[in-house]
Design an enzyme around this catalytic site. Structure first.
Site, PDB file in Angstrom:
ATOM      1  N   GLY A   1       0.876  -1.187   0.319  1.00 62.83           N
ATOM      2  CA  GLY A   1      -0.079  -0.049   0.050  1.00 62.83           C
ATOM      3  C   GLY A   1       0.684   1.258   0.002  1.00 62.83           C
TER       4      GLY A   1
ATOM      5  N   VAL B   1      16.825   8.897  -1.226  1.00 61.94           N
ATOM      6  CA  VAL B   1      17.683   7.675  -1.256  1.00 61.94           C
ATOM      7  C   VAL B   1      18.326   7.891  -2.828  1.00 61.94           C
ATOM      8  CG1 VAL B   1      17.750   5.095  -2.228  1.00 61.94           C
ATOM      9  CG2 VAL B   1      16.609   5.819  -0.522  1.00 61.94           C
TER      10      VAL B   1
ATOM     11  N   ARG C   1      18.989  11.231  -4.569  1.00 62.02           N
ATOM     12  CA  ARG C   1      19.914  12.211  -4.219  1.00 62.02           C
ATOM     13  C   ARG C   1      21.626  12.249  -3.627  1.00 62.02           C
ATOM     14  NH1 ARG C   1      16.719  17.886  -5.038  1.00 62.02           N
ATOM     15  NH2 ARG C   1      15.506  17.398  -6.944  1.00 62.02           N
TER      16      ARG C   1
ATOM     17  N   ARG D   1       1.191  -5.551  -6.455  1.00 60.06           N
ATOM     18  CA  ARG D   1       1.055  -6.743  -5.725  1.00 60.06           C
ATOM     19  C   ARG D   1       2.033  -7.260  -6.740  1.00 60.06           C
ATOM     20  NH1 ARG D   1      -4.765  -7.683  -3.318  1.00 60.06           N
ATOM     21  NH2 ARG D   1      -4.167  -6.606  -1.302  1.00 60.06           N
TER      22      ARG D   1
ATOM     23  N   ASP E   1       4.986  -3.657   6.079  1.00 61.40           N
ATOM     24  CA  ASP E   1       5.726  -5.790   6.961  1.00 61.40           C
ATOM     25  C   ASP E   1       5.391  -6.894   5.900  1.00 61.40           C
ATOM     26  OD1 ASP E   1       5.622  -5.943   9.526  1.00 61.40           O
ATOM     27  OD2 ASP E   1       4.092  -7.457   9.970  1.00 61.40           O
TER      28      ASP E   1
ATOM     29  N   THR F   1       3.739   2.866   5.898  1.00 60.65           N
ATOM     30  CA  THR F   1       2.751   2.649   5.687  1.00 60.65           C
ATOM     31  C   THR F   1       2.452   3.417   6.648  1.00 60.65           C
ATOM     32  OG1 THR F   1       1.399   0.766   6.766  1.00 60.65           O
ATOM     33  CG2 THR F   1       3.720   0.641   7.998  1.00 60.65           C
TER      34      THR F   1
ATOM     35  N   ASP G   1       0.497   2.569   8.223  1.00 59.89           N
ATOM     36  CA  ASP G   1      -0.186   2.221  10.410  1.00 59.89           C
ATOM     37  C   ASP G   1       0.749   2.127  11.164  1.00 59.89           C
ATOM     38  OD1 ASP G   1      -2.527   1.369   8.902  1.00 59.89           O
ATOM     39  OD2 ASP G   1      -1.576  -0.413   7.819  1.00 59.89           O
TER      40      ASP G   1
ATOM     41  N   ASP H   1       2.699  -0.004  12.583  1.00 53.88           N
ATOM     42  CA  ASP H   1       2.550  -1.405  13.246  1.00 53.88           C
ATOM     43  C   ASP H   1       3.561  -1.733  13.242  1.00 53.88           C
ATOM     44  OD1 ASP H   1       2.615  -1.662  10.450  1.00 53.88           O
ATOM     45  OD2 ASP H   1       0.664  -2.733  10.605  1.00 53.88           O
TER      46      ASP H   1
ATOM     47  N   ARG I   1     -26.159  14.055  17.464  1.00 51.52           N
ATOM     48  CA  ARG I   1     -26.222  12.563  16.763  1.00 51.52           C
ATOM     49  C   ARG I   1     -24.513  11.566  17.365  1.00 51.52           C
ATOM     50  NH1 ARG I   1     -26.400  13.636  10.393  1.00 51.52           N
ATOM     51  NH2 ARG I   1     -28.777  13.398  10.069  1.00 51.52           N
TER      52      ARG I   1
ATOM     53  N   ARG J   1      -5.484  -1.752   9.929  1.00 49.54           N
ATOM     54  CA  ARG J   1      -5.575  -3.322   9.560  1.00 49.54           C
ATOM     55  C   ARG J   1      -5.333  -3.965  11.857  1.00 49.54           C
ATOM     56  NH1 ARG J   1      -1.063  -5.767   7.318  1.00 49.54           N
ATOM     57  NH2 ARG J   1       0.070  -5.109   8.688  1.00 49.54           N
TER      58      ARG J   1
ATOM     59  N   GLU K   1     -14.882  10.884  22.008  1.00 51.13           N
ATOM     60  CA  GLU K   1     -15.295  10.185  23.690  1.00 51.13           C
ATOM     61  C   GLU K   1     -15.068   8.634  23.365  1.00 51.13           C
ATOM     62  OE1 GLU K   1     -17.101  13.203  21.960  1.00 51.13           O
ATOM     63  OE2 GLU K   1     -17.350  14.043  23.474  1.00 51.13           O
TER      64      GLU K   1
ATOM     65  N   LYS L   1     -25.748  16.537  26.784  1.00 46.89           N
ATOM     66  CA  LYS L   1     -24.571  16.251  25.253  1.00 46.89           C
ATOM     67  C   LYS L   1     -24.821  16.251  24.651  1.00 46.89           C
ATOM     68  CE  LYS L   1     -20.444  14.171  24.541  1.00 46.89           C
ATOM     69  NZ  LYS L   1     -19.402  15.394  24.894  1.00 46.89           N
TER      70      LYS L   1
END
Lengths: 321, 321, 321, 321
Positions: free
Chosen positions: C13, C25, C27, C74, C105, C128, C130, C132, C165, C174, C190, C216
């Site tokens: 991704g 990288v 330069r 991919r 990953d 990424t 994420d 992670d 609402r 992920r 909240e 609220k």
């Protein structure tokens, strides 16, 4: 050594994230069962007794706002021992036993005098876009200001490219080149002029002339206000290169705007830390982040030492240009 | 009376949406089976023969970009009959039988001379953020510039409110107060100073003083560059009110940035209209929007008349302040 | 042990800042006198020999762009030893002696297999949103994604408040709750539901009901995609609370956009570091930031260990809510 | 026929600029010496007597905010004659002699019933992002929503281009394709699917396949919610083209955000017009802009006729794609 009540004040130039920090001070104090007061308009409000109790509600819908809901102002009387004594009495008569100060170098210095002279426990948070406080690599608002500047550079690039111009962008930072360096690298500037590194306008002009002769369409030069006047530097470069050169002094837009995620999160963490520290009896410490960790720096050391620019940034700016 | 080939040029100060307009000229011409050329760097490129054929591909990924991919520049030689003759010959030797000019007042005037002297058919589109062209209530880029200014005012408001300051914002517009009026109303400014309406700094200062005494936290004053220098006005107001007053000269960021939806759509419609018109034999017409409709204005009338500020805007600014 | 040529590939991704990293990288390699190649479309282009030499020019005007100019895709064949052998041969026949992989990953795992089986030296950068990847507290793009989410939350807050609402915002990440936690705290949510912390929709619904009965006006619940479907959680909470509940699945806008200053600077630093490391003979290391410092993590450890959510963030989210 | 007091209510889905319109109603009424009330939470608050008097201060710092400070809600009782009678009595007991309603089609229909049954004078303003009200080419919020969508498309383009994907963007608009058409053209979409124009997914898929075979890197397809489900259309196109296809349903972020300059100015002008009209005795009229001019449309005609999509937009989208 739990306190009964604490206060929070924002002082000096405002910076995005001050509200997030003050909000965290307030919510943490209330969560810990401690009363919390807000001082309006900086030290001026402390001297003139403009101090109100705050609740969780007082700080709702605030984390995303620039500026400071408490207000900030200069105070001549706080610069005198008498003024500080009055300020201290205004705090004490409300049972306030500790003060969190959110502000820049000058404001923290004022706080250190209050602490010395009156014994009021003080914890500081660095609230300034300049990222120029010793002992830490972060100050509240610096990330937002960088992004604001880079956004402006993006717009200036459009028009620079259309006209084959040199654009000089003067940015804030007082004596520090940090804001210029960060926004210059991120904005892809050709040159970044900072007070910490010598530069030669003659040489730069020659290089620019060559680049434009080889077909370059535009260039951006970021100038830290501490490195000289953008207008004057633009005049010199324009004359030496004979290339159409324009100057943009970004000014006060750099201090405003909704804070970035980093400024919101770090300001919130520091606000919590400051409240917990002052409640538990700590004094004369400035909290911030250094190398990704919350650190406590001695208040007197923070205000008496001068921070230097990370040489790594200077080097990187050269490799990438 | 279908043409074999046409050309498009962007001239004068750049404005957001010029690319969208040029893209529509190119795609419409190709759709109609007509060759289309782009002139680089404004009239300068026309004199110096910097003209290339364009394809659908040449203008892809362009609608969202500020500036002008064709470039723009000033040209002293185009200001002489000889220069215009050379420019004409450079167009004709490629079989170009019509020219679309995207630019402001000065650029359209240059085009009108080219048309008169050489007979080259000309269609103009008003490319300027100032919205100061006679006979129309829209120019390409004016909506984006207004939104850029209001975004800056939002940021300035944060810091003005924190410090109880008066903030003076100087905006572009040359002789016109349109940009100031629109962004001032939309930004909730307290005063909007434009060249078209007399103002009294003495009176304004007195009113401001009263407001701040009654508790007002900040005020924004938008100044059109045609109404005077922001710096000087700020100095006068600061002295008269004795309130902390700061000046922000927005400068060239107002010309840049990705165009708004309105500027993209209207510029696209006008680009299509201009291409269809020039192909079908029209000349000496400037196309734009007036009261929501595409209108064609005589090129010589457009450049010889002066547009006045909509009095409705002036009135509205007073009711809402 | 200076290399003659290296290559850079972006895989998996995309994330904002990948371009800034690849630019650094390129330069750095050229600055060091080493040839540099770009692999198009991820491992797929490596297998199908879609590899081109890059120059300083190839990466100009790129630091501010989202996505990846190299493309990413991919590749089923790269998941087989034969595919990886072909990929290796395509690199070697150009004299490429080291590879910088920018990806998440899965992409780093693919790289570790290439290294093991073919001996091609590999250095990885975590690309990424994420955040992670084990052994580091930063991945390229995570700061931009957080700011994009918080911007969306700001817009959702307007409409939530108008209608009283509950708004459920499903964000990416992920298996990790990091993005949700950061943007939830910064956005003043909240509740923040993440896969790492158990939650009880029954209890949350009861609390919400009470809050709305006490007046609220709105609430924001951020849900990490790993914690469950926003749509289903919204359905349950809507039924249990009988309060108007709407769900917004932010989707792919979280991966795009111009990178923030932090992502541009850190990606640039990491790109430089990766180039210098691979050139000097390092292999099987992933570089990133941890606690503010550049760290090198063993490639196999990085892909075989699972990062856990900072408990400090979880605690902070509770104090501030 | 000057009124003593008027009221303003926002109803139905919120839209950016509702606050600017309500602010102008309030300030104009006060400027004219007429009392002005705000009804909270739409018709529900009118039935339940949630009505408060407003001052100039009540609407300060509001022009830049999305949503509606008055709140809005659905009301079942207002859909009955008894409910409307109660609502009427709640207005009358405060001396309210005229009502300004800011809302969409359904809300204006509700207002027309109140007017018919009780004789309460009604003036409407079209507050909806959908731009689907008959007799006008503008509704409050439509410009902001378009810009929000185009901003999202920009982000999606980054990731689409990186992966060679087809991205389907589902946008709001109820039965109308206006939002899709405007944002699709401005966002440079390859296809724009609207309920007003027939389309053939088979044909589109074939064309897409050919484009990608010829090297196209990405495409954006904007789908109006009235033209079908983005998820289902994405599934069909993904299967037919065998190209990686992703769907983004933008959802409620389209209703939020700070209004653009156009929405602020036009909403302010309409708010002033509505206040002046209701004060001077006008009833049963909806005010908006058409072809750049303020127009008054009969309330019953506005709600009983259906607006059609401008065929000019449809044509333009084809020429430019």
């Amino acid at each position: 050594m739990l306190k009964k009540a604490i206060a929070v004040v924002t002082s000096g130039g405002d910076s995005p994230g001050m509200n997030a920090a003050a909000r965290a001070v307030v919510r943490t104090a209330i969560y810990e069962g401690v009363e919390v007061y807000g001082v309006h308009n900086g030290y001026s409000g402390m001297v003139h007794d403009d101090i109100v109790q705050l609740t969780t509600r007082s700080v709702s819908d605030l984390i995303q706002r620039g500026g400071t809901f408490l207000g900030t102002a200069r105070s001549k009387s706080f610069m005198t021992p008498e003024g500080r004594k009055t300020a201290f009495e205004n705090l004490r008569k409300r049972g306030i036993e500790g003060l969190v100060i959110i502000g820049g170098d000058g404001s923290l210095t004022g706080g250190s005098l209050l602490s010395k002279e009156t014994g009021m426990p003080i914890v500081g948070l660095p609230g300034t876009i300049d990222n120029d406080v010793w002992g830490m690599d972060y100050t509240i608002g610096c990330d937002t200001a960088c992004n604001t500047i880079v956004d402006a550079i993006n717009k200036l690039r459009d028009t620079a490219s259309a006209h084959r111009r040199i654009i000089i962008v003067e940015v804030m930072g007082r004596h520090s080149g940090w804001l210029a360096m960060m926004s210059g690298i991120a904005g892809g500037a050709e040159y970044i002029l900072v007070p910490e590194v010598a530069f030669d306008l003659e040489e730069i002009s020659l290089e620019l002339k060559e680049m434009y002769e080889r077909g370059k369409r535009y260039s951006i030069i970021v100038v830290a206000e501490g490195a000289g006047s953008g207008v004057e530097i633009g005049k010199i470069i324009g004359e030496k290169t004979e290339i159409d050169t324009r100057v943009s002094v970004l000014g006060h837009i750099q201090r405003g705007g909704s804070p970035t995620v980093e400024d919101r999160i770090k300001a919130s963490m520091l606000g919590e830390k400051a409240a917990l520290a002052i409640i538990s009896g700590v004094s004369d410490v400035v909290y911030s982040f250094n190398e990704g960790q919350v650190v406590g720096v001695n208040l007197f050391e923070a205000v008496n030492n001068t921070k230097t620019l990370d040489p790594e940034l200077v080097r990187l700016s050269r490799v990438l240009a």
